[in-house]
Scaffold this motif. Structure first.
Motif, PDB file in Angstrom:
ATOM      1  N   ALA A 317      26.527  45.919 102.875  1.00 14.71           N
ATOM      2  CA  ALA A 317      27.677  46.547 102.210  1.00 14.71           C
ATOM      3  C   ALA A 317      27.247  47.882 101.634  1.00 14.71           C
ATOM      4  O   ALA A 317      26.288  47.953 100.860  1.00 14.71           O
ATOM      5  N   ILE A 318      27.964  48.926 102.000  1.00 15.22           N
ATOM      6  CA  ILE A 318      27.589  50.296 101.646  1.00 15.22           C
ATOM      7  C   ILE A 318      28.571  50.875 100.632  1.00 15.22           C
ATOM      8  O   ILE A 318      29.786  50.666 100.729  1.00 15.22           O
ATOM      9  N   ALA A 319      28.035  51.615  99.663  1.00 12.73           N
ATOM     10  CA  ALA A 319      28.881  52.414  98.764  1.00 12.73           C
ATOM     11  C   ALA A 319      28.891  53.848  99.286  1.00 12.73           C
ATOM     12  O   ALA A 319      27.861  54.369  99.719  1.00 12.73           O
ATOM     13  N   ARG A 320      30.041  54.470  99.247  1.00 14.55           N
ATOM     14  CA  ARG A 320      30.180  55.861  99.679  1.00 14.55           C
ATOM     15  C   ARG A 320      30.492  56.719  98.459  1.00 14.55           C
ATOM     16  O   ARG A 320      31.606  56.695  97.928  1.00 14.55           O
ATOM     17  N   TRP A 321      29.527  57.485  98.018  1.00 16.28           N
ATOM     18  CA  TRP A 321      29.730  58.340  96.843  1.00 16.28           C
ATOM     19  C   TRP A 321      30.124  59.729  97.317  1.00 16.28           C
ATOM     20  O   TRP A 321      29.370  60.413  98.003  1.00 16.28           O
ATOM     21  N   LYS A 322      31.338  60.128  96.931  1.00 12.24           N
ATOM     22  CA  LYS A 322      31.881  61.427  97.341  1.00 12.24           C
ATOM     23  C   LYS A 322      32.456  62.157  96.130  1.00 12.24           C
ATOM     24  O   LYS A 322      33.681  62.306  96.003  1.00 12.24           O
ATOM     25  N   PRO A 323      31.619  62.617  95.201  1.00 15.86           N
ATOM     26  CA  PRO A 323      32.146  63.266  94.000  1.00 15.86           C
ATOM     27  C   PRO A 323      32.838  64.587  94.282  1.00 15.86           C
ATOM     28  O   PRO A 323      33.540  65.119  93.407  1.00 15.86           O
ATOM     29  N   TRP A 324      32.670  65.128  95.471  1.00 20.66           N
ATOM     30  CA  TRP A 324      33.290  66.396  95.862  1.00 20.66           C
ATOM     31  C   TRP A 324      34.671  66.182  96.493  1.00 20.66           C
ATOM     32  O   TRP A 324      35.276  67.135  96.985  1.00 20.66           O
ATOM     33  N   LYS A 325      35.168  64.966  96.465  1.00 21.88           N
ATOM     34  CA  LYS A 325      36.407  64.634  97.179  1.00 21.88           C
ATOM     35  C   LYS A 325      37.573  65.524  96.764  1.00 21.88           C
ATOM     36  O   LYS A 325      38.413  65.901  97.590  1.00 21.88           O
ATOM     37  N   ASN A 326      37.642  65.876  95.487  1.00 24.24           N
ATOM     38  CA  ASN A 326      38.746  66.715  94.992  1.00 24.24           C
ATOM     39  C   ASN A 326      38.313  68.154  94.739  1.00 24.24           C
ATOM     40  O   ASN A 326      39.005  68.906  94.053  1.00 24.24           O
ATOM     41  N   GLY A 327      37.184  68.536  95.307  1.00 21.78           N
ATOM     42  CA  GLY A 327      36.683  69.901  95.137  1.00 21.78           C
ATOM     43  C   GLY A 327      35.178  69.888  94.988  1.00 21.78           C
ATOM     44  O   GLY A 327      34.576  68.848  94.712  1.00 21.78           O
ATOM     45  N   PRO A 328      34.519  71.035  95.186  1.00 21.70           N
ATOM     46  CA  PRO A 328      33.061  71.093  95.099  1.00 21.70           C
ATOM     47  C   PRO A 328      32.543  70.495  93.791  1.00 21.70           C
ATOM     48  O   PRO A 328      33.132  70.681  92.721  1.00 21.70           O
ATOM     49  N   PHE A 329      31.440  69.759  93.888  1.00 19.48           N
ATOM     50  CA  PHE A 329      30.868  69.052  92.746  1.00 19.48           C
ATOM     51  C   PHE A 329      29.597  69.753  92.290  1.00 19.48           C
ATOM     52  O   PHE A 329      28.706  70.045  93.091  1.00 19.48           O
ATOM     53  N   LYS A 330      29.520  70.016  90.991  1.00 22.63           N
ATOM     54  CA  LYS A 330      28.355  70.643  90.394  1.00 22.63           C
ATOM     55  C   LYS A 330      28.252  70.163  88.952  1.00 22.63           C
ATOM     56  O   LYS A 330      29.262  70.065  88.250  1.00 22.63           O
ATOM     57  N   THR A 331      27.044  69.844  88.531  1.00 20.82           N
ATOM     58  CA  THR A 331      26.868  69.390  87.151  1.00 20.82           C
ATOM     59  C   THR A 331      26.251  70.503  86.319  1.00 20.82           C
ATOM     60  O   THR A 331      25.558  71.372  86.844  1.00 20.82           O
ATOM     61  N   ASN A 332      26.496  70.436  85.036  1.00 17.17           N
ATOM     62  CA  ASN A 332      25.847  71.351  84.097  1.00 17.17           C
ATOM     63  C   ASN A 332      24.689  70.594  83.463  1.00 17.17           C
ATOM     64  O   ASN A 332      24.790  70.058  82.372  1.00 17.17           O
ATOM     65  N   GLY A 333      23.580  70.507  84.195  1.00 17.15           N
ATOM     66  CA  GLY A 333      22.461  69.698  83.738  1.00 17.15           C
ATOM     67  C   GLY A 333      22.583  68.259  84.225  1.00 17.15           C
ATOM     68  O   GLY A 333      23.334  67.946  85.147  1.00 17.15           O
ATOM     69  N   TRP A 334      21.845  67.376  83.577  1.00 17.37           N
ATOM     70  CA  TRP A 334      21.797  65.977  83.988  1.00 17.37           C
ATOM     71  C   TRP A 334      22.996  65.196  83.465  1.00 17.37           C
ATOM     72  O   TRP A 334      23.451  65.421  82.339  1.00 17.37           O
ATOM     73  N   VAL A 335      23.495  64.295  84.299  1.00 22.58           N
ATOM     74  CA  VAL A 335      24.593  63.409  83.920  1.00 22.58           C
ATOM     75  C   VAL A 335      24.238  61.995  84.379  1.00 22.58           C
ATOM     76  O   VAL A 335      23.443  61.810  85.302  1.00 22.58           O
ATOM     77  N   THR A 336      24.830  61.005  83.724  1.00 22.74           N
ATOM     78  CA  THR A 336      24.654  59.616  84.144  1.00 22.74           C
ATOM     79  C   THR A 336      25.822  59.219  85.040  1.00 22.74           C
ATOM     80  O   THR A 336      26.984  59.401  84.679  1.00 22.74           O
ATOM     81  N   ILE A 337      25.491  58.670  86.205  1.00 20.26           N
ATOM     82  CA  ILE A 337      26.491  58.221  87.175  1.00 20.26           C
ATOM     83  C   ILE A 337      26.535  56.697  87.157  1.00 20.26           C
ATOM     84  O   ILE A 337      25.493  56.028  87.118  1.00 20.26           O
ATOM     85  N   SER A 338      27.737  56.135  87.190  1.00 16.01           N
ATOM     86  CA  SER A 338      27.928  54.686  87.207  1.00 16.01           C
ATOM     87  C   SER A 338      28.796  54.305  88.407  1.00 16.01           C
ATOM     88  O   SER A 338      29.896  54.838  88.568  1.00 16.01           O
ATOM     89  N   ILE A 339      28.299  53.385  89.222  1.00 21.92           N
ATOM     90  CA  ILE A 339      29.039  52.908  90.390  1.00 21.92           C
ATOM     91  C   ILE A 339      29.043  51.381  90.360  1.00 21.92           C
ATOM     92  O   ILE A 339      27.995  50.750  90.565  1.00 21.92           O
ATOM     93  N   PRO A 340      30.181  50.744  90.098  1.00 22.67           N
ATOM     94  CA  PRO A 340      30.235  49.275  90.080  1.00 22.67           C
ATOM     95  C   PRO A 340      29.803  48.691  91.419  1.00 22.67           C
ATOM     96  O   PRO A 340      30.073  49.267  92.476  1.00 22.67           O
ATOM     97  N   LEU A 341      29.140  47.547  91.389  1.00 22.60           N
ATOM     98  CA  LEU A 341      28.697  46.931  92.641  1.00 22.60           C
ATOM     99  C   LEU A 341      29.866  46.492  93.508  1.00 22.60           C
ATOM    100  O   LEU A 341      29.696  46.277  94.706  1.00 22.60           O
ATOM    101  N   THR A 342      31.048  46.385  92.920  1.00 25.99           N
ATOM    102  CA  THR A 342      32.235  46.074  93.730  1.00 25.99           C
ATOM    103  C   THR A 342      32.612  47.222  94.656  1.00 25.99           C
ATOM    104  O   THR A 342      33.414  47.039  95.580  1.00 25.99           O
ATOM    105  N   GLU A 343      32.051  48.433  94.405  1.00 26.88           N
ATOM    106  CA  GLU A 343      32.319  49.573  95.279  1.00 26.88           C
ATOM    107  C   GLU A 343      31.431  49.567  96.526  1.00 26.88           C
ATOM    108  O   GLU A 343      31.611  50.405  97.407  1.00 26.88           O
ATOM    109  N   PHE A 344      30.498  48.636  96.588  1.00 27.43           N
ATOM    110  CA  PHE A 344      29.705  48.458  97.806  1.00 27.43           C
ATOM    111  C   PHE A 344      30.537  47.580  98.744  1.00 27.43           C
ATOM    112  O   PHE A 344      30.423  46.355  98.752  1.00 27.43           O
TER     113      PHE A 344
END
Length: 396
Positions: A317-344
């Motif tokens: 079961a694969i999770a597909r992370w696409k933070p750019w889906k609604n436009g280019p993705f860029k962070t201002n430094g480090w951020v914490t990302i959370s992906i529920p295992l139900t998204e796999f």
């Protein structure tokens, strides 16, 4: 014509009624002593509910006698805005001020036309603070932690062991605090005069760290590990990190520099990536994207105990992370990302347009390996620079 005269008659009756009531309520009872009998809320569904306090911004009805000469009304040390239209002999409609009081008396103070005053016991309910999120869970001592929530009224912030933090920026819904020296992993607490809250998330969450790139590493022939001080444009948040970097990435390219494979056979051994129900677990990691990420999803999946990535294993079961889906993705430094295992929930052959998926993680106890890789459809080719650290699976 009958309808016209009927509506006209009804209007006259209503107008006379309203005028009579208004006149009765506004008769100048200058010699009468002002009295408040009770306060009620104005919601018609609860019009019979009497209250001894209300939240800031609430509309209340003050019911009594000889109130028509009220010129000022204070809740604690905050002056309410009065509309003469809503002041009568028997009632005052007023909104509780939305500004937090500096001095709390738990009283309403009336100031009348002749300068006399009257007090009435009434409590302004200010909500306790709410702490909803943190930009990055891993911040070094002396760095700035950014918190989001609400009702941050003159707050004090504490890390584990009641270690106080310096506040460097503040609004009602956001806080920036400097991490004190010696800060330890654990929840962050915020306290105001109106309550206290402890975060559900953990600062420097060290539960079930699978990969941290400072001893817990992945296969060396995939995406390289970068030392914390190697790139001044993106210093590490917690020591070394893995860096996905390539000048150009196109569709369906399995590129070593853009793949991170952890094989437990060469790591911590036959230890499942997590235990428990996938409904209660979340994959977390820190991420830094200093240049725009525009295309190509990042696939994440767990594999069985073997010298293999496991993408082709039955039921993966694969999770597909696409933070750019609604436009280019860029962070201002480090951020914490959370992906529920139900998204796999995707099989390797599920179409890119499929939002439902055909898989789910069936048995965590059989899964020991971890793979992150940029792989999928693309529009042209795009440069990639994505840093990741502290891959972990924790309770929600």
């Amino acid at each position: 014509m009958k309808s016209f005269f009927s509506y006209t008659a009804l209007f006259i009756v209503l107008a006379v009624s309203i005028f009579s009531c208004k006149k009765e309520d506004n008769d100048d009872v200058s010699t009468g002593t002002p009295v408040v009998k009770y306060v009620r809320i104005t919601d018609p569904k609860a019009a019979d509910s009497l209250v001894v306090g209300a939240f800031m911004g609430s509309l209340v009805a003050i019911v009594g006698e000889n109130l028509q000469n009220t010129r000022e009304l204070w809740f604690n040390d905050q002056k309410a805005t009065l509309n003469p239209t809503y002041i009568t002999n028997k009632t005052i409609l007023v909104s509780v001020p939305s500004t937090v009081p500096s001095k709390v008396s738990d009283k309403m103070r009336f100031v009348f036309k002749d300068g006399s005053e009257m007090s009435y016991d009434f409590k302004v309910n200010v909500p306790a603070p709410v702490l909803s999120s943190i930009k990055c869970e891993y911040v070094p001592d002396g760095g700035i932690v950014e918190l989001e929530g609400d009702f941050f009224f003159e707050p004090k912030v504490f890390f584990t062991d009641n270690l106080a933090a310096e506040i460097v920026a503040l609004t009602k819904t956001s806080l920036k605090v400097k991490v004190p020296a010696g800060a330890k992993p654990g929840p962050i607490s915020i306290q105001t005069n109106f309550g206290k809250v402890k975060s559900r998330f953990l600062f420097r969450d060290n539960r079930n760290i699978i990969l941290n790139y400072d001893g817990k590493n992945h296969e060396t022939w995939t995406a390289p590990i970068t030392a914390a001080n190697a790139d001044p444009t993106m210093p590490g948040c917690d020591g070394s990190y893995v860096l996905f970097k390539h000048n150009a990435n196109g569709a369906w390219q399995w590129t070593n520099e853009l793949t991170m494979q952890y094989w437990a056979t060469r790591g911590r051994g036959r230890v499942p990536v997590a235990t428990g129900s996938i409904n209660d677990l979340t994959l977390k990691f820190e991420c830094n994207v200093p240049q725009e990420w525009k295309d190509v999803r990042m696939e994440m999946f767990f594999g069985p105990y073997a010298d293999d990535h496991g993408r082709d294993a039955a039921g993966t079961a694969i999770a597909r992370w696409k933070p750019w889906k609604n436009g280019p993705f860029k962070t201002n430094g480090w951020v914490t990302i959370s992906i529920p295992l139900t998204e796999f929930k995707y099989g390797k052959d599920d179409s890119d347009s499929d939002e439902t998926g055909t898989r789910k993680i069936e048995n965590l106890s059989n899964l020991t390996n971890v793979v992150f890789m940029l792989f999928g459809p693309a529009n042209g080719t795009n440069p990639v620079k994505i840093a990741v650290d502290n891959i972990r699976i924790v309770q929600n």
